[in-house]
Write an enzyme that holds these catalytic residues in place. Structure first.
Site, PDB file in Angstrom:
ATOM      1  N   GLU A 379      -4.455  41.419  -2.072  1.00  0.00           N
ATOM      2  CA  GLU A 379      -5.792  41.858  -2.489  1.00  0.00           C
ATOM      3  C   GLU A 379      -5.691  42.786  -3.698  1.00  0.00           C
ATOM      4  OE1 GLU A 379      -8.166  44.422   0.083  1.00  0.00           O
ATOM      5  OE2 GLU A 379      -9.696  44.548  -1.496  1.00  0.00           O
ATOM      6  N   ASP A 444       0.021  59.175   0.115  1.00  0.00           N
ATOM      7  CA  ASP A 444      -0.862  59.673  -0.942  1.00  0.00           C
ATOM      8  C   ASP A 444      -0.941  61.192  -0.773  1.00  0.00           C
ATOM      9  OD1 ASP A 444      -2.848  60.170  -2.733  1.00  0.00           O
ATOM     10  OD2 ASP A 444      -4.459  59.217  -1.593  1.00  0.00           O
ATOM     11  N   ILE A 445      -0.557  61.916  -1.784  1.00  0.00           N
ATOM     12  CA  ILE A 445      -0.628  63.380  -1.674  1.00  0.00           C
ATOM     13  C   ILE A 445      -1.504  63.892  -2.806  1.00  0.00           C
ATOM     14  CG2 ILE A 445       0.722  65.520  -1.558  1.00  0.00           C
ATOM     15  CD1 ILE A 445       3.004  63.289  -0.886  1.00  0.00           C
ATOM     16  N   ASP A 446      -2.516  64.644  -2.400  1.00  0.00           N
ATOM     17  CA  ASP A 446      -3.534  65.061  -3.354  1.00  0.00           C
ATOM     18  C   ASP A 446      -3.546  66.584  -3.426  1.00  0.00           C
ATOM     19  OD1 ASP A 446      -6.018  65.697  -4.536  1.00  0.00           O
ATOM     20  OD2 ASP A 446      -6.720  63.684  -4.025  1.00  0.00           O
ATOM     21  N   CYS A 456      -3.710  79.178  -8.424  1.00  0.00           N
ATOM     22  CA  CYS A 456      -3.787  79.034  -9.887  1.00  0.00           C
ATOM     23  C   CYS A 456      -4.909  78.094 -10.309  1.00  0.00           C
ATOM     24  CB  CYS A 456      -2.450  78.565 -10.445  1.00  0.00           C
ATOM     25  SG  CYS A 456      -1.832  77.084  -9.643  1.00  0.00           S
ATOM     26  N   GLY A 496      -2.155  60.236 -12.099  1.00  0.00           N
ATOM     27  CA  GLY A 496      -2.879  60.349 -13.371  1.00  0.00           C
ATOM     28  C   GLY A 496      -3.640  61.642 -13.518  1.00  0.00           C
ATOM     29  N   GLY A 499      -2.321  64.162  -8.282  1.00  0.00           N
ATOM     30  CA  GLY A 499      -1.593  63.767  -7.078  1.00  0.00           C
ATOM     31  C   GLY A 499      -0.463  62.814  -7.349  1.00  0.00           C
TER      32      GLY A 499
END
Ligand code: BG6
Length: 762
Positions: A379, A444-446, A456, A496, A499
């Site tokens: 997909e 997925d790490i955000d 900061c 981008g 993350g």
């Protein structure tokens, strides 16, 4: 007049034409219109004279959700508390550049004598309604102005007006456990919520602050963004319940859904003098989730039908921006000031820089260029510039895929699962016969999940200081996947903006089912609990070898993250969060006093103080050993261990943005990050499209035109080259694995053949 007070309600009018109405009775918002379209449901039978809670709008639930339970003090209060049945005051109204705001107040003096007796606390509520051109924020602040602490629940009980309850989807709660009040049981939410009957579900500790109500059969929907609110209730009374409500029409359940943001799973305890606030921002959602039935068919027709009769030579008709002096789509080719909107930049990126060949080789998982099932049945989900999703696309050849990408010029695209049949053909079979069979194991790490500990930046911003959290996450996850699970083909990719994504491509990883994926995620999960919870790490005294290895990484990075870059021990507002993790008020108080008395004390010294005071407390009260002994270690975990978005990993058919997309907000390419160099990765270093254009121009200007054979791909002439070559090395490793597997299969076939020959000769 931006806010007018008309009899019993306040009317907010925004210069854009958007409007809202709020009854003083219950401070119940009963209308929110954008472009003259009503978004809020109020029953035709609602009673608006102040004798009963308004059936519809946004009634405010406070201080109890539903009926309280004895012996709690809220037990005798009316259902959903008294805020929605009390007369509020309009406190203020203001008109700023982009927003129109009205503020409403309620305190103990304004509620009925009876309720004051039942709930004998001095409180003050301030409810702010902030209307912008296409959003509305409703915020509740609770103040304890008395001298005893009190518990409360609250809910912004929003009734949304929708085209048809049976065809909406509530998106964003997948992976959350909920209490099903209809069935009286706890259930794990898999996928989006669809309404097929009575729904009364309480989702506690939601994973994402964004929830969407999508009108699948029509375009659009509504988006909710929660701030400081952790729970969501979804409610639709359906036929029987609707018939039993005097202030609700029998058929009205078709036109409404309540998606209610709040704090209801547990009471919030508010100390004397304390304050709390939570809010939701509602916005018009332009997104159309195209994935099933009619809507999808329509979108495919509108967007895609004409794509496949495209002449291949069209690809060659692209203007050449590299001829000095030409300008393509606003991107000047010969100056330094290469600019252009993101649409134009993406157009050039897909035509000139996207590394199609290695990308195809990856998705094909084969050593021949013939499209395999992995490619054919994968997909692809395109997200267009207007945020329309086009799900379940699949391609027969690389050329088809490439043509579609160039034609659609997507803002991004995601990769989904590999199915048993081509996703495009899924409507030829029953939904149950369309099955996801494999996909890379992904993480997925955000950075936004670190907002409560980083100082900061916040939200979408990142800098090299907070990026160290990502470095630690990469090191810990990578080591666990290699050492504990034996995976070898792991690709880390920059998302981008804020993350990182991890793609584990070993065949064994691709074959994992949802249960196995969940097991891996829970093996990795250490940080648990929502924002309200202070201590989020509960580990045994003796660490599992995997966590001991993680702890080595944590030990290395904790001082630079906590002492230096995030300065957690420098300011009281940050160090208080660390003190709150220590389950001993005496130790907390001693440390607080020590640190307040010597503001110049170095963070490393403060950390030593913390360990010393805990040690001292244990030596003086040996009974506290078990409780306190590992607190410093657990704080270190809480402040550095990876925070995972588990639903992305645990569902095989979850989408994840593809490597080598361009982030439409930063314009940066989502490049792979070599794990050996993760420590040096700077999120502002991946190339942008204007930069690639400049590099390509420079290359062509300084290199004579080569003959056809030695011609380079455009990406090879730019700084993208290093990243693509790293990707190719990753693919080489994978090819070796695939080749080896094929060899083994051939040998097994041969053995099998020999055995059957032996048998026939006997
Ligand atoms: C929801 C509750 O929040 O509100 C449901 O979960 C309840 O159980 C619904 O039925 C409506 O409540 P009321 O008091 O307005 O009828």
């Amino acid at each position: 007049m931006p806010v007018s007070h008309q009899n019993n309600k306040a009317v907010l009018t925004h210069p854009s034409g958007a409007s809202a109405e709020v009854y003083l009775y219950g401070a119940t918002l009963t209308s929110w219109k954008v472009a003259n379209k009503e978004r809020i449901f109020v029953s035709e039978k609602a009673i608006l004279d102040g004798s009963k809670a308004i059936r519809g709008g946004i009634p405010l639930v406070f201080p109890v959700f539903g009926k309280g339970k004895a012996p709690h003090v809220t037990a005798a209060l009316p259902q959903h508390g008294f805020a929605r049945i009390s007369l509020w005051k309009l406190l203020n109204s203001s008109d700023e550049t982009n927003t129109v705001t009205a503020e409403f107040g309620l305190d103990h003096s304004l509620i009925s004598e009876e309720n004051r007796k039942l709930w004998p606390f001095d409180f003050s509520l301030v409810y702010t309604v902030k209307l912008a051109a296409d959003t509305i924020e409703t915020k509740l602040r609770v103040h304890n102005v008395g001298d005893k602490s009190f518990d409360f629940n609250t809910l912004l009980h929003t009734y949304f007006l929708i085209p048809d309850a049976s065809s909406v989807k509530v998106i964003g709660l997948s992976g959350v456990d909920y209490v099903d009040k209809v069935l009286q049981t706890t259930v794990h939410q898999e996928g989006d919520i669809v309404i097929k009957g009575e729904v009364d579900s309480v989702y506690a500790n939601v994973k994402s602050p964004d929830v969407q109500i999508s009108y699948v059969a029509e375009q659009g929907g509504v988006q909710l963004h929660l701030k400081g609110l952790n729970d969501v209730v979804v409610w639709n009374p359906w036929v029987a319940k609707a018939a039993g409500m005097a202030d609700f029409g029998n058929e009205e359940f078709h036109k409404m859904i309540c998606v209610e943001a709040g704090q209801v799973a547990e009471f919030i305890a508010l100390a004397a003098g304390g304050s709390w606030e939570g809010s939701q921002v509602l916005s018009e959602s332009q997104r159309t989730v195209v994935e099933a039935g009619q809507a999808e068919g329509q979108a495919e027709k509108d967007d895609l039908d004409h794509l496949f009769d495209m002449d291949d030579s069209e690809l060659l008709k692209v203007d050449n921006p590299w001829v000095a002096g030409t300008t393509v789509g606003g991107l000047s080719s010969n100056g330094d000031d290469i600019v252009g909107d993101i649409h134009q930049q993406l157009m050039l990126y897909y035509r000139h820089f996207f590394p199609f060949k290695p990308f195809f080789q990856w998705l094909n998982y084969d050593i021949t260029p013939k499209p395999s099932k992995s490619f054919l049945n994968r997909e692809i989900c395109w997200t267009l510039m207007d945020e329309t999703f086009i799900r379940f696309q699949s391609y027969r050849t690389l050329e088809e895929f490439k043509n579609d990408m160039i034609r659609l010029n997507p803002a991004k695209f995601d990769l989904g699962a590999i199915y048993n049949i081509r996703p495009k053909d899924r409507h030829k079979v029953s939904p149950a016969a369309f099955i996801p069979v494999s996909k890379e194991m992904v993480f997925d790490i955000d950075m936004t999940d670190y907002d409560e500990i980083r100082t900061c930046c916040s939200g979408a911003d990142v800098c090299t200081r907070c990026w160290e959290f990502m470095t630690v996450a990469m090191k810990i996850i990578d080591a666990a996947m290699r050492d504990d699970f034996g995976f070898k083909h792991i690709l880390w990719v920059y998302s981008g903006r804020r993350g990182i994504h991890c793609w584990i491509a070993d065949e064994r990883a691709r074959q994992l089912n949802n249960e196995q994926r969940k097991a891996i995620v829970s093996y990795m999960e250490v940080i648990k609990g929502g924002t309200q919870q202070g201590k989020k790490v509960k580990l045994p005294s003796t660490l599992h070898p995997s966590l001991s290895r993680s702890f080595e990484t944590i030990n290395k990075h904790f001082p630079s993250i906590v002492f230096d870059s995030q300065e957690i021990l420098t300011e009281p507002e940050n160090w208080e969060k660390i003190l709150a993790i220590i389950p001993d008020e005496g130790v907390q108080a001693q440390l607080r006093e020590e640190w307040e008395d010597s503001p110049g004390r170095a963070p490393a010294q403060k950390w030593e103080d913390l360990k010393d005071y805990i040690g001292k407390e244990i030596s003086e009260h040996s009974g506290k050993k078990q409780l306190l002994e590992h607190i410093p270690r657990d704080i270190m975990f809480q402040y550095t261990y990876p925070r995972l978005d588990d639903k992305v990993s645990t569902n095989i058919n979850h989408l994840l943005k593809s490597p080598f997309c361009v982030h439409p907000k930063t314009g940066r390419v989502c490049v792979p990050i070599p794990i050996e160099e993760c420590e040096n990765f700077d999120p502002s270093s991946p190339p942008t499209v204007p930069q690639l254009v400049r590099e390509l121009n420079e290359y062509d200007a300084t290199h004579p035109a080569p003959d056809e054979e030695s011609k380079l791909q455009d990406w090879q002439k730019t700084s993208l080259r290093g990243y693509v070559e790293y990707f190719e090395r990753f693919l080489k490793g994978l090819s070796r694995e695939i080749r080896e597997k094929k060899r083994q299969e051939r040998e097994e076939d041969k053995d099998e053949e020999n055995r059957s020959i032996c048998c026939t000769h006997k």
